[in-house]
Design a protein around this motif. Structure first.
Motif, PDB file in Angstrom:
ATOM      1  N   PRO A  36       2.358   4.534   1.267  1.00 26.82           N
ATOM      2  CA  PRO A  36       2.259   5.200   2.565  1.00 26.82           C
ATOM      3  C   PRO A  36       1.374   6.449   2.443  1.00 26.82           C
ATOM      4  N   LYS A  37       0.850   6.888   3.582  1.00 24.58           N
ATOM      5  CA  LYS A  37      -0.041   8.052   3.566  1.00 24.58           C
ATOM      6  C   LYS A  37       0.649   9.266   2.930  1.00 24.58           C
ATOM      7  N   GLY A  38      -0.086   9.963   2.110  1.00 27.99           N
ATOM      8  CA  GLY A  38       0.466  11.167   1.496  1.00 27.99           C
ATOM      9  C   GLY A  38       1.269  10.900   0.229  1.00 27.99           C
ATOM     10  N   HIS A  77       4.740   6.059  -5.395  1.00 28.92           N
ATOM     11  CA  HIS A  77       5.105   4.844  -4.698  1.00 28.92           C
ATOM     12  C   HIS A  77       5.860   3.891  -5.629  1.00 28.92           C
ATOM     13  N   ASN A 122     -10.828  18.646  -0.857  1.00 32.31           N
ATOM     14  CA  ASN A 122      -9.640  18.400  -0.045  1.00 32.31           C
ATOM     15  C   ASN A 122      -8.406  19.019  -0.669  1.00 32.31           C
ATOM     16  N   ASP A 177     -16.483  12.849   5.243  1.00 33.10           N
ATOM     17  CA  ASP A 177     -15.791  11.564   5.417  1.00 33.10           C
ATOM     18  C   ASP A 177     -16.773  10.400   5.445  1.00 33.10           C
ATOM     19  N   THR A 191       1.249   9.194  -3.571  1.00 35.35           N
ATOM     20  CA  THR A 191       0.340   8.677  -4.599  1.00 35.35           C
ATOM     21  C   THR A 191       0.867   7.329  -5.095  1.00 35.35           C
ATOM     22  N   GLU A 243     -13.211  15.085  -3.188  1.00 39.03           N
ATOM     23  CA  GLU A 243     -11.746  14.983  -3.227  1.00 39.03           C
ATOM     24  C   GLU A 243     -11.130  16.333  -3.597  1.00 39.03           C
ATOM     25  N   GLU A 278       0.859  -1.185   0.000  1.00 32.52           N
ATOM     26  CA  GLU A 278       0.000   0.000   0.000  1.00 32.52           C
ATOM     27  C   GLU A 278       0.900   1.241   0.000  1.00 32.52           C
TER      28      GLU A 278
END
Ligand code: GDP
Length: 439
Positions: free
Chosen positions: A65-67, A73, A337, A369, A69, A334, A63
């Protein structure tokens, strides 16, 4: 550098950045490109297959990591695995004893003499004044070549073309320069076999007792370099490697990966005939450059912007023409955000801001959310054609997202109201000719 390898890899990375979707198919395509580029550069097939397998399975299974794309990745995974192919950590030359004695070995023509000049220049810049001892008794030209090279750089040289005893020369040179910080011993590079190189090292080892033995390997021989490095690193634990002629060499990638695989540390690389064409070898920096990572970062930013713009434009068009689906609404959330509040987005379109702002400002982040969670329990068909969401589907969605049925109904009501408002606004903004959208 490295023939076309750098260019091929940089193009692959650019292609990856330009892809609108990152999925199994595109990952496989990118991996194929990398394989082709590495094999062309004479990297061992087994190493290439191992690398591809690792990149592919990590890209598909891990997966982001947070933040980060999915695109970034995959790029990171390729970068990390390529760095591992070259041994990951930079090995540095540490002058930690005085005199620090370096024994230079290498087959004839490998670039040993040129490299001694390069290392002298490097050491001079660091403030270590090196001296050179020539123990090559086989090629009279060797002494002359070193003499010219060292004279130009003001490096003291000890040698005697009339003395045919290499061990005697080593002994005398050592005596001559015993107060120097660094002494470099050049050896005869006449050998054709790894075994001879090792034998020579053993002989001189007793007299010189070097702090470090450096083997110079010609990068143009490709993965064959692995054999030389292997024999060398098995024979000594003070050995390090310099790979030369990596400028323009089509097989350099093969040489570097094969040497790295033996575990022998590559400390420097030669990238040209001039005395300054010499670099400390740092796998991370090297791969960064090979993949064109400097450009990649700004390309990623641009690509993400473009993709956002594409989605934004499509969503806005759907809003205005009354085709607004739940998928558009999700995209809208989205965008809120990433671009800031919806009101700001809509304020950019003449005539739109006022009316929507009241609806949008009522939405708290928590509510958004929870809507997003419910929407992720919907099928694509439901998202694109929300009309089909009747009682049994509502039940399933509520169960899937852990909320009450009334919450799902509320979401659908919000969607229908928004769609109605959008439609009305679309008609009005038609008078504006839609110009704002196409800007
Ligand atoms: P030795 O016999 O091992 O001492 O090799 P030399 O130092 O005489 O070099 C052999 C040839 O390789 C010379 O023509 C050098 O100019 C060339 N050479 C050495 N290092 C490099 C390098 O990094 N790049 C390129 N292009 N040529 C190099």
């Amino acid at each position: 550098m490295l023939g076309n390898l750098g260019e091929n890899l940089t193009n692959t990375m650019k292609k990856l950045v330009g892809m609108s979707v990152i999925d199994k198919k595109t990952i496989k395509e990118v991996v194929k490109d990398i394989q082709r580029a590495l094999i062309q550069s004479d990297v061992n097939i087994k190493l290439v297959l191992d690398l591809s397998k690792k990149i592919e399975s990590r890209a598909l299974e891990e997966e982001p990591p947070k933040g980060i794309t999915p695109r970034e990745h995959v790029i990171t995974i390729i970068y990390e695995e390529m760095v591992n192919l070259l041994g990951s950590e930079a090995a540095t030359l540490e002058i930690n004893e005085r005199p620090y004695k370096i024994l230079f070995l290498g087959l004839q023509g490998s670039g040993k003499t040129t490299t001694i000049g390069k290392l002298c220049r490097y050491l001079q810049k660091k403030g270590f004044n090196p001296a050179v001892v020539c123990t090559d008794t086989w090629r009279p030209a060797a002494y002359e070549q070193l003499r010219q090279l060292t004279e130009e750089m003001d490096v003291p040289l000890y040698g005697d073309p009339n003395n045919k005893d290499a061990l005697d020369l080593a002994k005398k040179g050592l005596q001559e320069f015993k107060n120097r910080k660094v002494i470099i011993f050049d050896t005869a590079g006449r050998h054709k076999e790894e075994a001879d190189l090792i034998a020579e090292m053993d002989e001189l080892d007793n007299i010189i007792n070097p702090n470090e033995a450096i083997l110079v390997i010609d990068g143009t021989i490709g993965q064959q370099a692995g054999e030389q490095a292997k024999a060398f690193s098995q024979a000594t634990d003070i050995g390090s490697i310099i790979i030369t002629k990596l400028d323009g060499s089509a097989k350099g990638g093969g040489a570097m990966s094969a040497v790295a695989e033996t575990g022998a540390p590559i400390k420097f690389i030669g990238t040209g005939e001039r005395v300054d064409d010499f670099e400390i070898f740092d796998p991370e920096r090297f791969i960064s450059r090979l993949l064109g990572m400097g450009d990649i970062k700004s390309l990623i930013e641009k690509a993400e912007e473009n993709i956002d713009e594409d989605i934004a434009e499509k969503t806005m068009n759907n809003m205005l023409t009354g085709k607004f689906t739940l998928m558009d609404m999700k995209n809208q959330f989205e965008m809120m955000n990433s671009m800031g509040p919806m009101q700001q987005v809509l304020n950019m379109i003449p005539g739109m801001g006022n009316k929507i702002s009241k609806e949008a400002s009522k939405m708290t982040e928590d509510k958004i959310d929870s809507y997003k969670i419910m929407m992720s329990s919907m099928t694509e068909e439901e998202m694109l054609n929300p009309k089909i969401i009747k009682q049994s589907r509502i039940q399933r969605i509520a169960r899937g997202s852990g909320v009450d049925e009334s919450d799902v109904k509320e979401l659908l009501k919000y969607y229908n109201n928004t769609k109605k408002t959008m439609k009305g606004l679309g008609k009005r903004s038609g008078r504006l000719g839609g110009g704002a959208m196409n800007r």
